[in-house]
Design an enzyme around this catalytic site. Sequence first.
Site, PDB file in Angstrom:
ATOM      1  N   ALA A   1     -36.404  -4.208   3.226  1.00 22.00           N
ATOM      2  CA  ALA A   1     -36.626  -2.787   2.937  1.00 22.00           C
ATOM      3  C   ALA A   1     -35.843  -1.958   3.939  1.00 22.00           C
ATOM      4  CB  ALA A   1     -38.111  -2.482   3.032  1.00 22.00           C
TER       5      ALA A   1
ATOM      6  N   GLY B   1     -26.537   1.895   0.346  1.00 18.25           N
ATOM      7  CA  GLY B   1     -25.349   2.755   0.369  1.00 18.25           C
ATOM      8  C   GLY B   1     -24.098   1.928   0.251  1.00 18.25           C
TER       9      GLY B   1
ATOM     10  N   CYS C   1     -19.902   0.488  -2.883  1.00 18.25           N
ATOM     11  CA  CYS C   1     -20.053  -0.197  -4.179  1.00 18.25           C
ATOM     12  C   CYS C   1     -21.330   0.125  -4.951  1.00 18.25           C
ATOM     13  CB  CYS C   1     -19.936  -1.703  -3.972  1.00 18.25           C
ATOM     14  SG  CYS C   1     -18.249  -2.174  -3.577  1.00 18.25           S
TER      15      CYS C   1
ATOM     16  N   ASP D   1       0.862  -1.173   0.000  1.00 19.18           N
ATOM     17  CA  ASP D   1       0.000   0.000   0.000  1.00 19.18           C
ATOM     18  C   ASP D   1       0.901   1.226   0.000  1.00 19.18           C
ATOM     19  OD1 ASP D   1      -3.263   0.217   0.942  1.00 19.18           O
ATOM     20  OD2 ASP D   1      -2.067   2.060   0.941  1.00 19.18           O
TER      21      ASP D   1
ATOM     22  N   ASN E   1     -23.906  -6.131  -9.240  1.00 18.04           N
ATOM     23  CA  ASN E   1     -24.204  -5.085  -8.253  1.00 18.04           C
ATOM     24  C   ASN E   1     -25.389  -4.223  -8.688  1.00 18.04           C
ATOM     25  OD1 ASN E   1     -22.393  -5.942  -6.404  1.00 18.04           O
ATOM     26  ND2 ASN E   1     -20.948  -4.263  -6.630  1.00 18.04           N
TER      27      ASN E   1
HETATM   28  C1  UDX Z   1     -12.202  -1.785  -3.461  1.00 27.72           C
HETATM   29  C2  UDX Z   1     -12.021  -1.750  -4.950  1.00 27.72           C
HETATM   30  O1  UDX Z   1     -10.788  -1.414  -5.304  1.00 27.72           O
HETATM   31  C3  UDX Z   1     -13.129  -1.049  -5.618  1.00 27.72           C
HETATM   32  O2  UDX Z   1     -12.951  -0.966  -6.988  1.00 27.72           O
HETATM   33  C4  UDX Z   1     -14.297  -1.898  -5.325  1.00 27.72           C
HETATM   34  O3  UDX Z   1     -15.402  -1.537  -6.043  1.00 27.72           O
HETATM   35  C5  UDX Z   1     -14.569  -1.804  -3.850  1.00 27.72           C
HETATM   36  O4  UDX Z   1     -13.500  -2.241  -3.162  1.00 27.72           O
HETATM   37  P1  UDX Z   1     -11.788  -0.624  -1.265  1.00 27.72           P
HETATM   38  O5  UDX Z   1     -10.945  -1.773  -0.835  1.00 27.72           O
HETATM   39  O6  UDX Z   1     -13.121  -0.461  -0.632  1.00 27.72           O
HETATM   40  O7  UDX Z   1     -11.967  -0.639  -2.840  1.00 27.72           O
HETATM   41  O8  UDX Z   1     -10.989   0.722  -1.235  1.00 27.72           O
HETATM   42  P2  UDX Z   1     -10.135   1.347  -0.084  1.00 27.72           P
HETATM   43  O9  UDX Z   1     -10.594   0.814   1.228  1.00 27.72           O
HETATM   44  O10 UDX Z   1     -10.109   2.805  -0.352  1.00 27.72           O
HETATM   45  O11 UDX Z   1      -8.687   0.724  -0.346  1.00 27.72           O
HETATM   46  C6  UDX Z   1      -7.837   1.052  -1.373  1.00 27.72           C
HETATM   47  C7  UDX Z   1      -6.419   0.934  -0.845  1.00 27.72           C
HETATM   48  O12 UDX Z   1      -5.505   1.139  -1.913  1.00 27.72           O
HETATM   49  C8  UDX Z   1      -6.078   1.962   0.230  1.00 27.72           C
HETATM   50  O13 UDX Z   1      -5.504   1.334   1.338  1.00 27.72           O
HETATM   51  C9  UDX Z   1      -5.074   2.899  -0.470  1.00 27.72           C
HETATM   52  O14 UDX Z   1      -4.137   3.452   0.422  1.00 27.72           O
HETATM   53  C10 UDX Z   1      -4.432   1.946  -1.464  1.00 27.72           C
HETATM   54  N1  UDX Z   1      -3.849   2.615  -2.638  1.00 27.72           N
HETATM   55  C11 UDX Z   1      -4.543   3.539  -3.322  1.00 27.72           C
HETATM   56  C12 UDX Z   1      -2.563   2.247  -3.041  1.00 27.72           C
HETATM   57  O15 UDX Z   1      -1.923   1.418  -2.429  1.00 27.72           O
HETATM   58  N2  UDX Z   1      -2.056   2.843  -4.156  1.00 27.72           N
HETATM   59  C13 UDX Z   1      -2.710   3.791  -4.855  1.00 27.72           C
HETATM   60  O16 UDX Z   1      -2.191   4.326  -5.843  1.00 27.72           O
HETATM   61  C14 UDX Z   1      -3.997   4.157  -4.408  1.00 27.72           C
HETATM   62  C1  UDX Z   2     -21.609  -5.221  -2.256  1.00 30.37           C
HETATM   63  C2  UDX Z   2     -21.876  -6.557  -2.958  1.00 30.37           C
HETATM   64  O1  UDX Z   2     -23.013  -7.174  -2.333  1.00 30.37           O
HETATM   65  C3  UDX Z   2     -20.656  -7.464  -2.875  1.00 30.37           C
HETATM   66  O2  UDX Z   2     -20.894  -8.635  -3.614  1.00 30.37           O
HETATM   67  C4  UDX Z   2     -19.416  -6.751  -3.432  1.00 30.37           C
HETATM   68  O3  UDX Z   2     -19.515  -6.579  -4.815  1.00 30.37           O
HETATM   69  C5  UDX Z   2     -19.236  -5.396  -2.751  1.00 30.37           C
HETATM   70  O4  UDX Z   2     -20.443  -4.629  -2.842  1.00 30.37           O
HETATM   71  P1  UDX Z   2     -21.494  -4.303   0.217  1.00 30.37           P
HETATM   72  O5  UDX Z   2     -21.561  -2.963  -0.434  1.00 30.37           O
HETATM   73  O6  UDX Z   2     -20.415  -4.567   1.193  1.00 30.37           O
HETATM   74  O7  UDX Z   2     -21.398  -5.461  -0.884  1.00 30.37           O
HETATM   75  O8  UDX Z   2     -22.856  -4.557   0.994  1.00 30.37           O
HETATM   76  P2  UDX Z   2     -24.264  -5.230   0.682  1.00 30.37           P
HETATM   77  O9  UDX Z   2     -24.494  -6.276   1.683  1.00 30.37           O
HETATM   78  O10 UDX Z   2     -24.382  -5.594  -0.735  1.00 30.37           O
HETATM   79  O11 UDX Z   2     -25.253  -4.018   1.033  1.00 30.37           O
HETATM   80  C6  UDX Z   2     -25.291  -2.825   0.260  1.00 30.37           C
HETATM   81  C7  UDX Z   2     -26.359  -1.888   0.790  1.00 30.37           C
HETATM   82  O12 UDX Z   2     -27.657  -2.459   0.611  1.00 30.37           O
HETATM   83  C8  UDX Z   2     -26.261  -1.574   2.284  1.00 30.37           C
HETATM   84  O13 UDX Z   2     -26.538  -0.208   2.498  1.00 30.37           O
HETATM   85  C9  UDX Z   2     -27.301  -2.468   2.917  1.00 30.37           C
HETATM   86  O14 UDX Z   2     -27.793  -1.991   4.153  1.00 30.37           O
HETATM   87  C10 UDX Z   2     -28.369  -2.445   1.835  1.00 30.37           C
HETATM   88  N1  UDX Z   2     -29.268  -3.614   1.902  1.00 30.37           N
HETATM   89  C11 UDX Z   2     -28.797  -4.872   1.625  1.00 30.37           C
HETATM   90  C12 UDX Z   2     -30.624  -3.435   2.197  1.00 30.37           C
HETATM   91  O15 UDX Z   2     -31.071  -2.296   2.421  1.00 30.37           O
HETATM   92  N2  UDX Z   2     -31.443  -4.521   2.215  1.00 30.37           N
HETATM   93  C13 UDX Z   2     -31.020  -5.785   1.933  1.00 30.37           C
HETATM   94  O16 UDX Z   2     -31.835  -6.715   1.938  1.00 30.37           O
HETATM   95  C14 UDX Z   2     -29.644  -5.964   1.638  1.00 30.37           C
END
Ligand code: UDX
Ligand code: UDX
Length: 432
Positions: free
Chosen positions: A253, A258, A261, A30, A209
Amino acid sequence: MKIAIIGTGYVGLPSGVGFAELGNEVCCIDNNLQKIEKLQNGELTIYEDGLQELFERNLQNGHLRFTSSMREGVENADLIIIAVGTPPHPITKEADLQYIEAAAEELAQFLNKYTVVATKSTVPVGTGDKIEQIISRINSKAEVDVISLPEFLREGFAIHDFFAPDRIVVGTESIRARKLIAELYKDFTTTKILYVNRRSSETIKYASNAFLAVKLNYINELADFCEKAGADIDEVAAGMGADSRIGHKFLRAGPGFGGSCFPKDTNAMSFMAHQFGISMPLIDTTIAENEKRQLSMAERILSHTTTDSAQIAVLGLAFKNGTDDCRTSPAINIVKEMLKHNRNISVYDPKAMASAQTLLGNEVTYAENAYQAVEKADVVTILTEWNDFKLLNWEKIANLMNQRIVVDLRNILDEKILLQAGFKYYRIGKKM
Ligand code: UDX
Ligand code: UDX
């Protein structure tokens, strides 16, 4: 297998820990030095259910290492997994690829044998081609296959989803790369591994998604319908879900979806569609309705306050339970909206207080526990589906509050207990 993972966020870190637990030699990289220092010292940088124990074990047995040096991490790796963020552009909402491109440029310099470079971050269709071009520009001799290996890890359940995935999608037509991935997942004997072309794989991630987001938008729309029709959304969801074509999952519901993703991926998909010269009205409607819903939920809570000086206690700030992540959290959006109406708001979340503070600043009162948050409140609202809130002593809460009103936007509390404690109890998708 020697694996390098670039990016130690909500996806990279659980994946790195998971691959180490499977017996691989994993090095997580990282460019955030503070993060790396903490991780090297055995301190986790995110909260994720079940991660701590596996993290500690694999750090101790040497299967897991952390570094900020790209060279140290990727040299001699068999597999390099890119898991840096792809945040939405603030205006166009397209996925920002600058971190992916930077990672590809840097890693390319250190490729010294056949390597598979896999994109785990969610990336627009065609990004694999771009990464391939970057690598061959920087290191024309590199012997590499660039593949798509999308993540399907739900935050809060990332460890579960890593070890028991519904499917593994592998986007590449290279036989050599497919063999390496088959070896990586050799212990996943009951999991379906789908080998598809790279662009299909990139599309599957967005398509999945976006589909789930549409499903959530639909159940939320139905909740509004039930409120008017005198039906009960939980009963309706149970009845619909019993049809195996529909399924029970993702029918809860709530205040809107949020997280890092769904909002980002639906927007990115819509942007890609426009670039291809088509429109996806179903996705566009889902995005717009989800944003509108969160504002209307703020209004709903405010409608239960009788004076401008009313105090509102908010229980739950993370975008869902099991995580400390507040990125694009409906709870944060709802609190911000209510703040526009100058209400006094106290907040509490079992895990997300620090990350919420970076988004809400000094405009709310941060409580040390749920009981402190509800003191003298006129309304208490549940915005995240934490189990902890079900286990609270609602008799005690009744005595601490100024008025006894609960607005439960996750439908998690026990109606009987609340009514016995003298509350007016409002939920989603029930007769008003
Ligand atoms: C991930 C995926 O990359 C995103 O595309 C997907 O849809 C959701 O999950 P996430 O792990 O949630 O993202 O992102 P974040 O928690 O912001 O982590 C990214 C990491 O990459 C951070 O620790 C950041 O410091 C690091 N990073 C970022 C690098 O090491 N190099 C870079 O140039 C930019
Ligand atoms: C999502 C995808 O599900 C996972 O496969 C990966 O691609 C990363 O993105 P995540 O965003 O961590 O995962 O959470 P998820 O459990 O999918 O929930 C997303 C949002 O939907 C949350 O705000 C959750 O509260 C809401 N949700 C989910 C509902 O409101 N009702 C449900 O029945 C399920």
